[in-house]
Design a protein around this motif. Structure first.
Motif, mmCIF file in Angstrom:
data_model
loop_
_atom_site.group_PDB
_atom_site.id
_atom_site.type_symbol
_atom_site.label_atom_id
_atom_site.label_comp_id
_atom_site.label_asym_id
_atom_site.label_seq_id
_atom_site.Cartn_x
_atom_site.Cartn_y
_atom_site.Cartn_z
ATOM 1 N N TYR A 95 0.826 -1.216 0.000
ATOM 2 C CA TYR A 95 0.000 0.000 0.000
ATOM 3 C C TYR A 95 0.859 1.265 0.000
ATOM 4 O O TYR A 95 0.539 2.239 -0.660
ATOM 5 C CB TYR A 95 -0.924 -0.021 1.220
ATOM 6 C CG TYR A 95 -1.771 1.212 1.372
ATOM 7 C CD1 TYR A 95 -2.921 1.389 0.610
ATOM 8 C CD2 TYR A 95 -1.430 2.204 2.281
ATOM 9 C CE1 TYR A 95 -3.702 2.526 0.742
ATOM 10 C CE2 TYR A 95 -2.203 3.338 2.425
ATOM 11 C CZ TYR A 95 -3.334 3.491 1.658
ATOM 12 O OH TYR A 95 -4.103 4.621 1.798
ATOM 13 N N ARG A 96 1.953 1.224 0.739
ATOM 14 C CA ARG A 96 2.809 2.404 0.907
ATOM 15 C C ARG A 96 3.951 2.470 -0.109
ATOM 16 O O ARG A 96 4.892 3.226 0.084
ATOM 17 C CB ARG A 96 3.382 2.416 2.315
ATOM 18 C CG ARG A 96 2.316 2.607 3.369
ATOM 19 C CD ARG A 96 2.878 2.545 4.761
ATOM 20 N NE ARG A 96 1.835 2.786 5.737
ATOM 21 C CZ ARG A 96 1.816 2.258 6.942
ATOM 22 N NH1 ARG A 96 2.801 1.470 7.335
ATOM 23 N NH2 ARG A 96 0.828 2.523 7.764
ATOM 24 N N SER A 97 3.870 1.683 -1.168
ATOM 25 C CA SER A 97 4.957 1.635 -2.142
ATOM 26 C C SER A 97 4.437 1.897 -3.541
ATOM 27 O O SER A 97 3.244 2.120 -3.746
ATOM 28 C CB SER A 97 5.618 0.249 -2.112
ATOM 29 O OG SER A 97 4.749 -0.699 -2.717
ATOM 30 N N MET A 98 5.354 1.805 -4.487
ATOM 31 C CA MET A 98 4.960 1.937 -5.881
ATOM 32 C C MET A 98 4.145 0.731 -6.326
ATOM 33 O O MET A 98 3.558 0.733 -7.402
ATOM 34 C CB MET A 98 6.191 2.125 -6.759
ATOM 35 C CG MET A 98 6.885 3.424 -6.410
ATOM 36 S SD MET A 98 8.095 4.044 -7.583
ATOM 37 C CE MET A 98 7.366 3.827 -9.157
ATOM 38 N N GLY A 99 4.080 -0.298 -5.489
ATOM 39 C CA GLY A 99 3.284 -1.485 -5.796
ATOM 40 C C GLY A 99 1.824 -1.328 -5.442
ATOM 41 O O GLY A 99 1.039 -2.258 -5.594
ATOM 42 N N ARG A 100 1.447 -0.150 -4.968
ATOM 43 C CA ARG A 100 0.062 0.078 -4.542
ATOM 44 C C ARG A 100 -0.932 -0.262 -5.640
ATOM 45 O O ARG A 100 -2.012 -0.772 -5.382
ATOM 46 C CB ARG A 100 -0.114 1.517 -4.087
ATOM 47 C CG ARG A 100 -1.570 1.876 -3.909
ATOM 48 C CD ARG A 100 -1.851 2.633 -2.696
ATOM 49 N NE ARG A 100 -3.263 2.915 -2.614
ATOM 50 C CZ ARG A 100 -3.750 4.053 -2.243
ATOM 51 N NH1 ARG A 100 -2.951 5.020 -1.896
ATOM 52 N NH2 ARG A 100 -5.043 4.229 -2.178
ATOM 53 N N GLU A 101 -0.578 0.052 -6.868
ATOM 54 C CA GLU A 101 -1.475 -0.258 -7.980
ATOM 55 C C GLU A 101 -1.792 -1.753 -8.019
ATOM 56 O O GLU A 101 -2.911 -2.156 -8.346
ATOM 57 C CB GLU A 101 -0.839 0.177 -9.302
ATOM 58 C CG GLU A 101 -1.712 -0.107 -10.501
ATOM 59 C CD GLU A 101 -1.069 0.306 -11.812
ATOM 60 O OE1 GLU A 101 -1.515 -0.197 -12.842
ATOM 61 O OE2 GLU A 101 -0.124 1.105 -11.798
ATOM 62 N N HIS A 102 -0.835 -2.589 -7.638
ATOM 63 C CA HIS A 102 -1.058 -4.038 -7.642
ATOM 64 C C HIS A 102 -2.050 -4.438 -6.550
ATOM 65 O O HIS A 102 -2.869 -5.328 -6.755
ATOM 66 C CB HIS A 102 0.272 -4.777 -7.492
ATOM 67 C CG HIS A 102 1.170 -4.546 -8.658
ATOM 68 N ND1 HIS A 102 1.161 -5.335 -9.776
ATOM 69 C CD2 HIS A 102 2.078 -3.573 -8.899
ATOM 70 C CE1 HIS A 102 2.022 -4.870 -10.657
ATOM 71 N NE2 HIS A 102 2.595 -3.801 -10.145
ATOM 72 N N LEU A 103 -1.985 -3.773 -5.414
ATOM 73 C CA LEU A 103 -2.967 -4.019 -4.360
ATOM 74 C C LEU A 103 -4.342 -3.567 -4.831
ATOM 75 O O LEU A 103 -5.331 -4.291 -4.662
ATOM 76 C CB LEU A 103 -2.564 -3.290 -3.070
ATOM 77 C CG LEU A 103 -3.521 -3.442 -1.887
ATOM 78 C CD1 LEU A 103 -3.635 -4.907 -1.462
ATOM 79 C CD2 LEU A 103 -3.050 -2.582 -0.719
ATOM 80 N N ASP A 104 -4.413 -2.397 -5.444
ATOM 81 C CA ASP A 104 -5.681 -1.899 -5.968
ATOM 82 C C ASP A 104 -6.256 -2.852 -7.018
ATOM 83 O O ASP A 104 -7.453 -3.157 -7.001
ATOM 84 C CB ASP A 104 -5.508 -0.513 -6.602
ATOM 85 C CG ASP A 104 -5.218 0.580 -5.586
ATOM 86 O OD1 ASP A 104 -5.362 0.344 -4.371
ATOM 87 O OD2 ASP A 104 -4.816 1.682 -6.015
#
Length: 185
Positions: A95-104
């Motif tokens: 959530y707090r990283s550039m990977g947030r889009e993957h969580l979304d």
């Protein structure tokens, strides 16, 4: 053997994300931690974000596959909340990283598929255009994701069962009403 390797890489990534931001983890660090070579990693995954997607799909989506009915959607939502809570450090790091889009994207896929199955069940004896079903599913998907992301943003402090209970009260009967509004005579 490849599933074992994927699981080992996933376990290493999750463990590393418990102490480092996803943005700070490299493939080199990951394979060193896991004890495999870079070629092995790239045989299975394009990059760390591909591994991240695999983890979410394998661990979370499979757990809600039997909760995609009108009577069980609340259990499916609760399982999504529970997965995030059980994997708090991992999900917060995402959530707090550039990977947030993957969580979304993971949340969107999980919730959309669950809701679409419910919509298909409720509209089984009606003529409703697929684009209207998609619209209804997307509307409720974004509402749920908004609630979940706010919960994550607030450090997951509220009890997921309470959230699901409130959500259930709020939307009880609304999905059927929406489907009826789009049903063709």
């Amino acid at each position: 053997m490849s599933v074992i390797t994927k699981k080992a890489l996933a376990a290493s990534l999750k463990e590393m994300m418990g102490r480092l931001s996803l943005d700070k983890i490299t493939v080199k660090d990951l394979v060193a931690d896991c004890g495999v070579n870079r070629q092995t990693f790239y045989y299975h995954f394009q990059d760390i974000y591909d591994l991240l997607d695999w983890i979410y799909k394998r661990e979370a989506l499979d757990s809600i596959s039997n909760c995609r009915t009108y009577d069980t959607w609340q259990q499916g939502f609760l399982k999504i909340f529970q997965y995030v809570l059980d994997n708090k450090k991992f999900c917060l790091s995402t959530y707090r990283s550039m990977g947030r889009e993957h969580l979304d994207l993971f949340l969107h896929q999980a919730v959309f598929e669950l809701l679409m199955a419910v919509i298909e069940e409720v509209s089984a004896d009606m003529q409703v255009r697929m684009e209207d079903k998609n619209f209804i599913a997307n509307f409720y998907t974004y509402a749920f994701i908004g609630i979940m992301l706010e919960w994550i943003r607030n450090d997951m402090s509220e009890d997921p069962e309470f959230i699901i209970e409130r959500l259930s009260v709020l939307i009880e009967g609304d999905m059927e009403k929406a489907i009826n509004k789009y049903a063709m005579s």
